[in-house]
Motif scaffolding. Structure first.
Motif, PDB file in Angstrom:
ATOM      1  N   ASP A   1       0.830  -1.208   0.000  1.00  0.00           N
ATOM      2  CA  ASP A   1       0.000   0.000   0.000  1.00  0.00           C
ATOM      3  C   ASP A   1       0.860   1.253   0.000  1.00  0.00           C
ATOM      4  O   ASP A   1       0.565   2.219  -0.718  1.00  0.00           O
ATOM      5  CB  ASP A   1      -0.907   0.024   1.233  1.00  0.00           C
TER       6      ASP A   1
ATOM      7  N   HIS B   1       0.928   4.882   6.943  1.00  0.00           N
ATOM      8  CA  HIS B   1      -0.150   4.101   6.350  1.00  0.00           C
ATOM      9  C   HIS B   1      -1.481   4.467   6.987  1.00  0.00           C
ATOM     10  O   HIS B   1      -2.495   4.681   6.292  1.00  0.00           O
ATOM     11  CB  HIS B   1       0.132   2.610   6.508  1.00  0.00           C
TER      12      HIS B   1
ATOM     13  N   VAL C   1      -4.192   6.229   4.573  1.00  0.00           N
ATOM     14  CA  VAL C   1      -5.360   5.410   4.288  1.00  0.00           C
ATOM     15  C   VAL C   1      -6.591   6.009   4.948  1.00  0.00           C
ATOM     16  O   VAL C   1      -7.670   6.078   4.352  1.00  0.00           O
ATOM     17  CB  VAL C   1      -5.137   3.959   4.753  1.00  0.00           C
TER      18      VAL C   1
END
Length: 416
Positions: free
Chosen positions: A355, A405, A409
């Motif tokens: 990711d 992250h 996200v």
């Protein structure tokens, strides 16, 4: 050959007066490494368990310090320059990304079309390009600008991807870093490691095989009594043969386990008391001493009492000692690395790194750190741009990777 002026040449020439003022080139290499940000970041990277897992287990920095302590004394006993071996040991894991070998596997998958990712090749890239200390006359970065001997000593796998002397996924340099690799290896036979690199590699094997066992016991991941259980150890011996010593037959590995137990170093149990912790420390000291002493004696028996340096000798590791080391590696693999909880966590970590690569690629000019942003803007094709993004991700600590992250996200989800 022993150390020469050529061995101490640097990737970027430096002022002769400054060089005369230095106490020693290898000592200066070590100082540059000790003060590098890449070394500091290892404190936040996984060794066997995640950094910060508890207050006892090693992280990648403490592991490197312990490898350096072993290697410095071991190398000096064999006639190596102690600072040179120390530098190699401190540097050997600099290229590891977040989450250790698990992260390395994921980044290698991401880089499948651009030459792969390998922690050791990333180490050379850090030392000669990414870590800020010196620049070439044209302004391009030259990394820490260590001597060629220090770089060579820090290179476990002195070949490019797929060019090793035997089939292996390991390699020590990317095609992109070929010029400095060829400069570093000038005069050396292809695929042959210098003696100091072999000392570093064995010191690393010794450190993590013994210390991972200590961490596993101290953190209650395993009871030392299982080492005396034939049923429990059957799987461990299979792992040792399949993963760490494929050339050793099952009987030789079983005999290696029996020799380790016969030393009396492995405690019969562990209750977490100070006495038990002291016994655990005695175990590590005894086994490390055993592994180093046997190899020193075997090497001296072959090459005699003089100084052993560069390409004058090869380290002699008896098969029996290599088998003992392999068994200890397999113990940690079975009882810590491949447990069900750890396997679930590892999958999550790989997804997170994948990711992050995508997230950086989506907004490189705002998300990349400034130094990597400049590299990205200077890259001339998609492969070079992906390599810069992977350089950035590989530089992150475990904690920063998780934090970024979560931040990105979360914000993306909010916008959706």
């Amino acid at each position: 050959m022993a150390y020469t002026d050529v061995d101490k040449e640097r990737w970027v020439a430096e002022d002769p007066a400054q060089k005369r003022a230095d106490r020693d080139d290898f000592s200066r290499d070590r100082a540059r490494l000790v003060h590098s940000s890449a070394l500091r970041r290892l404190a936040g990277k996984t060794q066997i368990l995640g950094a910060g897992h508890d207050d006892f287990v090693r992280n990648r920095l403490t592991h490197s310090l312990e490898v350096a302590q072993i290697g410095r004394e071991f190398g000096a006993a064999l006639g190596c320059d102690a600072d040179l071996v120390d530098t190699a040991c401190l540097a050997h894991d600099l290229g590891h990304p977040p989450f250790g070998h698990n992260g390395e596997m994921e980044l290698d998958r991401v880089c499948a079309d651009i030459g792969g990712f390998e922690g050791n090749a990333q180490t050379l890239r850090l030392l000669t390009r990414l870590e800020p200390k010196r620049c070439h006359p044209d302004g391009t970065p030259a990394g820490l600008n260590l001597t060629r001997a220090s770089l060579d000593a820090a290179t476990k796998y002195p070949w490019l991807h797929g060019a090793g002397p035997v089939p292996t996924p390991k390699f020590g340099a990317y095609e992109d870093d070929l010029p400095v690799f060829e400069w570093m290896r000038a005069g050396a036979e292809p695929g042959v490691r210098c003696f100091e690199a072999q000392v570093m590699d064995w010191s690393d094997d010794v450190a993590y095989s013994v210390h991972d066992l200590e961490d596993a016991i101290a953190s209650d991941w395993m009871d030392p009594r299982v080492l005396r259980s034939r049923m429990e150890m059957r799987t461990v011996l299979e792992i040792a043969g399949a993963t760490y010593a494929p050339d050793q037959d099952p009987a030789a590995l079983a005999a290696a386990l029996e020799r380790i137990l016969a030393t009396g170093a492995i405690p019969a149990g562990f209750d977490g008391s100070r006495n038990a912790l002291a016994a655990l420390k005695d175990m590590t000291s005894q086994i490390i001493g055993r592994f180093v002493r046997v190899v020193e004696v075997a090497t001296r028996e072959r090459y005699g009492p003089g100084p052993l340096t560069r390409y004058d000798a090869d380290l002699v590791v008896p098969d029996e000692t290599r088998a003992e080391c392999a068994v200890l590696k397999a113990v940690a693999n079975q009882f810590v690395v491949t447990t069900r909880d750890q396997m679930v966590l590892k999958e999550q970590q790989r997804d997170l790194l994948s990711d992050l690569v995508d997230l950086y690629a989506a907004e490189p000019e705002t998300r990349l750190d400034l130094d990597f942003r400049a590299d990205f803007l200077a890259a001339d094709d998609d492969a070079a741009r992906l390599r810069v993004i992977v350089d950035q991700v590989a530089a992150l600590t475990d904690a920063r990777a998780v934090t970024l992250h979560s931040l990105w996200v979360g914000s993306n989800a909010a916008r959706a």
